[in-house]
Design an enzyme around this catalytic site. Sequence first.
Site, PDB file in Angstrom:
ATOM      1  N   SER A 175       0.875  -1.166   0.098  1.00  0.00           N
ATOM      2  CA  SER A 175       0.028  -0.128  -0.042  1.00  0.00           C
ATOM      3  C   SER A 175       0.879   1.221  -0.110  1.00  0.00           C
ATOM      4  CB  SER A 175      -0.790   0.065   1.197  1.00  0.00           C
ATOM      5  OG  SER A 175      -1.645   1.219   1.269  1.00  0.00           O
ATOM      6  N   LYS A 177      -1.381  -1.057  -4.234  1.00  0.00           N
ATOM      7  CA  LYS A 177      -2.657  -0.296  -3.692  1.00  0.00           C
ATOM      8  C   LYS A 177      -1.924   1.290  -3.803  1.00  0.00           C
ATOM      9  CE  LYS A 177      -4.705   0.328   0.547  1.00  0.00           C
ATOM     10  NZ  LYS A 177      -5.441  -0.471   1.777  1.00  0.00           N
ATOM     11  N   LYS A 194      -2.723   4.989  -2.890  1.00  0.00           N
ATOM     12  CA  LYS A 194      -3.719   5.961  -2.192  1.00  0.00           C
ATOM     13  C   LYS A 194      -3.874   7.291  -2.935  1.00  0.00           C
ATOM     14  CE  LYS A 194      -3.782   3.908   2.131  1.00  0.00           C
ATOM     15  NZ  LYS A 194      -5.068   3.399   2.736  1.00  0.00           N
ATOM     16  N   ASP A 201      -7.255   3.309  -3.297  1.00  0.00           N
ATOM     17  CA  ASP A 201      -7.670   3.520  -1.995  1.00  0.00           C
ATOM     18  C   ASP A 201      -7.924   4.956  -1.291  1.00  0.00           C
ATOM     19  OD1 ASP A 201      -8.842   3.197   0.465  1.00  0.00           O
ATOM     20  OD2 ASP A 201      -7.179   2.365   1.475  1.00  0.00           O
ATOM     21  N   GLU A 246     -10.946   1.104  -3.180  1.00  0.00           N
ATOM     22  CA  GLU A 246     -11.313   0.878  -2.002  1.00  0.00           C
ATOM     23  C   GLU A 246     -11.928   2.092  -1.148  1.00  0.00           C
ATOM     24  OE1 GLU A 246      -7.997  -0.822  -0.100  1.00  0.00           O
ATOM     25  OE2 GLU A 246      -8.893  -0.639   2.334  1.00  0.00           O
ATOM     26  N   ASP A 284     -13.847  -1.021   3.309  1.00  0.00           N
ATOM     27  CA  ASP A 284     -12.966  -1.216   4.201  1.00  0.00           C
ATOM     28  C   ASP A 284     -13.444  -0.542   5.434  1.00  0.00           C
ATOM     29  OD1 ASP A 284     -10.881  -0.780   6.142  1.00  0.00           O
ATOM     30  OD2 ASP A 284      -9.310   0.047   4.786  1.00  0.00           O
ATOM     31  N   GLY A 333      -4.166  -3.794   6.190  1.00  0.00           N
ATOM     32  CA  GLY A 333      -3.152  -3.598   7.093  1.00  0.00           C
ATOM     33  C   GLY A 333      -3.278  -2.480   7.625  1.00  0.00           C
TER      34      GLY A 333
END
Length: 375
Positions: free
Chosen positions: A138, A164, A166, A192, A217, A242, A294
């Site tokens: 991530s 992933k 952000k 995400d 996400e 999430d 995580g």
Amino acid sequence: MLQINKIIFREIQLPLKEPFQISSGTMSIRRFLLLEFFDQNGITGWSECVADELPNYTPETIDTCWLAIKEWIAPRILGKNFNHPNEIHKVVDADIRGHDMAKAAIEMGAWELTAQIQGVPLSRLIGGTRDQIATGISLGIQDSPKILADKTQSCLAEGYNKIKIKIKPGKDIKFISAVREALGMAAKIMADANNAYTLADIDILKQLDQFGLMMIEQPLAWDDIIRHATLQQQLKTPICLDESITNLEKAEDMVALGSGKIINIKPGRVGGFTSSIAIHDFCQENNIPVWCGGMLESGIGRAHNVALASLPNFVLPGDVSPSSRYWQQDIVKPEWTMDENGMVTVPLDKPGMGVEVDMDRVDNLTVRSETLHVS
Ligand code: OSB
Ligand code: MG
């Protein structure tokens, strides 16, 4: 028979190798609440409370968890007899609203302690079947699309099975586009948003469809289920929830309303392993793939995530990266590693979580501690 007679609380702090920026804030130093459990025979087990310093992911923080565990949650279980750790969740959940990460820290410690008492790997105690789990990474929000694209290239070279990214408004289309251009269409990437958008941003979110993301996400509000259903109807990209999924009932709502097609399970967010297993089983029956999220855990929380990710319906790579992605030095031995195919080995040769806590290091890092005994 499980009886917890003592719990030691410790706060330790570890600097992240690089600050981790998400749409709702940036973290540079990770404050951890670690719990050490003792049964009536002196057998020990560890858990990690995954709450952050600030309430910008969910409402809980490390300080609210310390209070909630000490005042309301631990007193419910200290000195009591349980036949199985799957009895704990109900006991700590009754008439205590919320505080799921605090409840999870107790519940997961009870599972770990049980695995230690029975001499079985935690993975197998909770129903895990895998010997290895696929991991992704991530990546926090970066200063420029170029910096991000370069980082994703090194991550692929290291073997990560999923990247992933952000995102937030203004740091989305150009950033994802640069990554796609650098990696090609075959690379497994996802975004995400940590709640950074509303339905008014639908045009931007629709533009993301062209990049063939595995999923997006939690684009909308942290506790939303309804608006995500409206959004999913208009997006090709699967939505993964999430923050919104805090228990089995929320997962059922997601499926009933069509609010998403994938769930990121973090055991801390849903109140522990019993609830995680229930969500996992429900998703398996309903053809919803899950993966393990995580919370920038230390080696202890990571061990518990590795065990969870070994369950059969964890079919997508998790945010369960090796220790060296986060820390100069972890607090467990051996540290968590990943092979060149981006696989983490589930420790099956030792009881419990399968790694040792480095006690000297934890003692040196401890900034406060407190002990609860059976009265
Ligand atoms: O939204 O998944 C998230 C970290 C802190 C808070 C929220 C999230 C994250 C991550 C990090 O994405 C995943 C990891 O531990 O590597
Ligand atoms: Mg997330």
